[in-house]
Motif scaffolding. Structure first.
Motif, PDB file in Angstrom:
ATOM      1  N   MET A   1      32.308 -60.084  32.002  1.00 38.49           N
ATOM      2  CA  MET A   1      32.983 -58.886  32.475  1.00 38.49           C
ATOM      3  C   MET A   1      32.308 -58.398  33.759  1.00 38.49           C
ATOM      4  O   MET A   1      31.090 -58.456  33.887  1.00 38.49           O
ATOM      5  N   ASN A   2      33.102 -57.887  34.648  1.00 35.71           N
ATOM      6  CA  ASN A   2      32.630 -57.335  35.912  1.00 35.71           C
ATOM      7  C   ASN A   2      32.841 -55.830  35.919  1.00 35.71           C
ATOM      8  O   ASN A   2      33.752 -55.311  35.267  1.00 35.71           O
ATOM      9  N   GLU A   3      32.011 -55.139  36.680  1.00 32.46           N
ATOM     10  CA  GLU A   3      32.208 -53.704  36.836  1.00 32.46           C
ATOM     11  C   GLU A   3      32.890 -53.445  38.173  1.00 32.46           C
ATOM     12  O   GLU A   3      32.597 -54.103  39.174  1.00 32.46           O
ATOM     13  N   TYR A   4      33.795 -52.484  38.159  1.00 35.50           N
ATOM     14  CA  TYR A   4      34.561 -52.117  39.345  1.00 35.50           C
ATOM     15  C   TYR A   4      34.444 -50.619  39.574  1.00 35.50           C
ATOM     16  O   TYR A   4      34.403 -49.826  38.634  1.00 35.50           O
ATOM     17  N   VAL A  48      37.158 -50.192  28.500  1.00 37.12           N
ATOM     18  CA  VAL A  48      36.741 -50.501  29.869  1.00 37.12           C
ATOM     19  C   VAL A  48      35.959 -49.354  30.521  1.00 37.12           C
ATOM     20  O   VAL A  48      35.300 -49.553  31.535  1.00 37.12           O
ATOM     21  N   ARG A  50      33.254 -46.891  31.692  1.00 37.87           N
ATOM     22  CA  ARG A  50      31.803 -46.874  31.816  1.00 37.87           C
ATOM     23  C   ARG A  50      31.346 -45.485  32.220  1.00 37.87           C
ATOM     24  O   ARG A  50      30.466 -44.931  31.629  1.00 37.87           O
ATOM     25  N   GLU A  92      34.745 -51.547  33.421  1.00 43.81           N
ATOM     26  CA  GLU A  92      34.388 -52.943  33.206  1.00 43.81           C
ATOM     27  C   GLU A  92      35.685 -53.685  32.905  1.00 43.81           C
ATOM     28  O   GLU A  92      36.443 -53.281  32.020  1.00 43.81           O
ATOM     29  N   ALA A  99      41.399 -54.828  37.071  1.00 40.98           N
ATOM     30  CA  ALA A  99      40.904 -53.609  37.718  1.00 40.98           C
ATOM     31  C   ALA A  99      42.003 -52.975  38.570  1.00 40.98           C
ATOM     32  O   ALA A  99      42.148 -51.743  38.596  1.00 40.98           O
ATOM     33  N   ALA A 118      34.472 -54.235  43.623  1.00 42.33           N
ATOM     34  CA  ALA A 118      33.580 -54.778  42.593  1.00 42.33           C
ATOM     35  C   ALA A 118      32.154 -54.333  42.886  1.00 42.33           C
ATOM     36  O   ALA A 118      31.743 -54.250  44.041  1.00 42.33           O
TER      37      ALA A 118
END
Length: 120
Positions: A1-4, A48, A50, A92, A99, A118
């Protein structure tokens, strides 16, 4: 998972504040607040979410520069610009497309463009 990082711009000329928002159409303001609350709830329920927050306008910014060894504190934003970040979400998501889907929902809620970037 990536954070945006999803960001919502404000126009620097009008620099909305909590006080000026109270002067706007109460029904329109209530609708936006309700839409943002609904969006935030959807983020949290989907897993998702955060973090999110609103920022005070640039006129309240302090720029701290200790790069030369001496600490200088300036009563101004780091960058002068026609628009500034007024609020944000950190989410996330598995990919940029997801996103962007969340950003579209955010844009509808706040009635404003939303930028997606990102986190590294």
């Amino acid at each position: 998972m990536n954070e945006y990082f999803l960001t919502m711009p404000h126009d620097s000329e009008t620099e909305p504040t909590m006080a000026s928002m109270q002067e706007s159409d109460p029904d329109a303001l209530a609708a936006v607040i309700a839409a943002v609350e609904e969006f935030n709830t959807a983020l949290k329920e989907s897993g998702v979410w955060r973090y999110a927050g609103g920022l005070h306008p640039p006129s309240t910014a302090k720029t701290v520069d200790a790069s030369s060894g001496d600490v200088r504190v300036l009563d101004e934003p780091f960058v002068q610009a026609p628009a500034y970040v007024g609020g944000f979400w950190v989410i996330e998501a598995p990919d940029e497309a997801t996103a962007i889907e969340w950003a579209a929902r955010a844009s509808r809620a706040v009635q404003s463009p939303v930028e997606v970037r990102a986190l590294q």
